[in-house]
Design an enzyme around this catalytic site. Structure first.
Site, PDB file in Angstrom:
ATOM      1  N   SER A 223     -13.333   5.827  -0.878  1.00 58.40           N
ATOM      2  CA  SER A 223     -12.624   6.411   0.267  1.00 58.40           C
ATOM      3  C   SER A 223     -11.616   7.423  -0.253  1.00 58.40           C
ATOM      4  CB  SER A 223     -11.877   5.313   1.033  1.00 58.40           C
ATOM      5  OG  SER A 223     -11.043   5.881   2.022  1.00 58.40           O
TER       6      SER A 223
ATOM      7  N   TYR B  60      -5.566  -1.859   2.443  1.00 54.65           N
ATOM      8  CA  TYR B  60      -6.777  -1.037   2.346  1.00 54.65           C
ATOM      9  C   TYR B  60      -6.662  -0.030   1.205  1.00 54.65           C
ATOM     10  CZ  TYR B  60     -10.701   1.898   3.922  1.00 54.65           C
ATOM     11  OH  TYR B  60     -11.884   2.603   3.996  1.00 54.65           O
TER      12      TYR B  60
END
Ligand code: NAD
Length: 277
Positions: free
Chosen positions: A145, A158
């Site tokens: 990501s 996250y």
């Protein structure tokens, strides 16, 4: 004949979003795919899709379980004869939670769930696939990501979980060379059903395509999950990425070259003017 003709792929989190788009693209490129996902309903949708049914077999299970990952690998070998590619993709989000917002008593449970799925899940899949990939001289492709490189692409759980994926890619690429290549795609915003960990409420918290502010990003487009699939094809295809291992393709609409210019000092000029000396 597509770029993945005769390739057998084991992919996690193929029930929806990015994973589902990768499944469709890989099948269009000639691959056979085994999908491991926890969501039974999504898997039934794939089973019922006539365009996929000849080339895709679904397995229900949790990526945190080695047994579930091994069941998926065994399914690939039984149904399609071998395994060439592992795609680690299943993940959950954290609602952008900050450390001060996270009740101290909840940190451990939320951490274990999110890191269990986002990090341990990738390791379990990689470990289950490894013997077959060594045999086939195959490849691993992970979904990282932009949050694996920058702050503020997620919250305090996250963001570190995606930074960990950068470490997994580099370490595994080193450990498994020259036999198995290991690379990743680091997407920016993708309109999907990405959900928060259950311990953080479990709701869908990624902006929908119609509420996403694309003007924050240099490319100023609202991407679809399909837009990202070409990078996965490249990394899964031995003909197209043979010299690449330990590579992470940043497909983030230009976000990381731009930085957060809104708070880069222009506002401070006004503040200084108001300060009495
Ligand atoms: P999604 O929710 O649409 O897809 C994730 C899939 O993973 C779902 O089908 C879900 O059922 C499955 N899953 C979740 N927990 C699981 C578990 N414990 N075991 C097995 N399957 C499980 O979300 P998405 O956005 O397509 O997410 C795919 C990947 O992309 C994730 O790793 C996510 O972190 C990453 N990513 C997403 C974005 C974004 O903006 N959506 C950006 C960068 C990276």
């Amino acid at each position: 004949m597509g770029w993945l003709h005769n390739q057998t792929v084991f992919l996690t989190g193929g029930g929806s979003g990015l994973g589902r788009a990768i499944v469709e693209r890989f099948v269009a490129e000639g691959a056979n795919v085994v999908v491991l996902d926890v969501d039974e309903e999504q898997l039934q949708e794939i089973d019922a899709d006539m365009t996929l049914s000849d080339s895709v077999v679904t397995v229900q299970g949790d990526v945190r379980s080695l047994e579930a990952n091994e069941r998926a690998v065994n399914t690939a070998v039984r149904e399609f004869g071998s395994l060439d590619v592992f795609v680690g993709n299943a993940g959950v989000f954290d609602d952008n939670v900050t450390l001060p917002e996270l009740p101290a008593d909840d940190i451990e449970t939320s951490f274990k769930e999110l890191f269990g799925i986002n990090v341990l899940g990738y390791l379990m899949g990689a470990r289950a696939a490894l013997p077959e990939l060594v045999e086939s001289e195959g490849q691993m492709v992970f979904t990282a990501s932009q949050a694996g490189f920058n702050a503020d692409g997620g919250g305090i759980l996250y963001t570190p979980s995606k930074h960990a994926i950068v470490g997994i890619v580099r370490q595994l690429a080193f450990e498994l060379a020259p036999r198995v290549r290991v690379n990743a795609v680091a997407p920016g915003y993708v309109p999907t059903d990405l959900s928060d960990a259950e311990a953080l409420g479990g709701k869908q918290s990624i902006a929908s395509a119609d509420t996403f502010d694309a003007s924050n990003h240099p490319l100023n487009i609202v991407p679809t999950p399909t837009d990202y699939t070409g990078a996965y094809v490249l990394l899964a295809s031995p003909q197209n990425s043979r010299p690449m291992t330990g590579t992470i393709i940043q497909a983030d609409l230009g976000r990381s070259i731009r930085g957060i210019t809104e708070v880069s000092g222009r506002a401070l000029e006004f503040v200084t003017a108001d300060i009495e000396t």
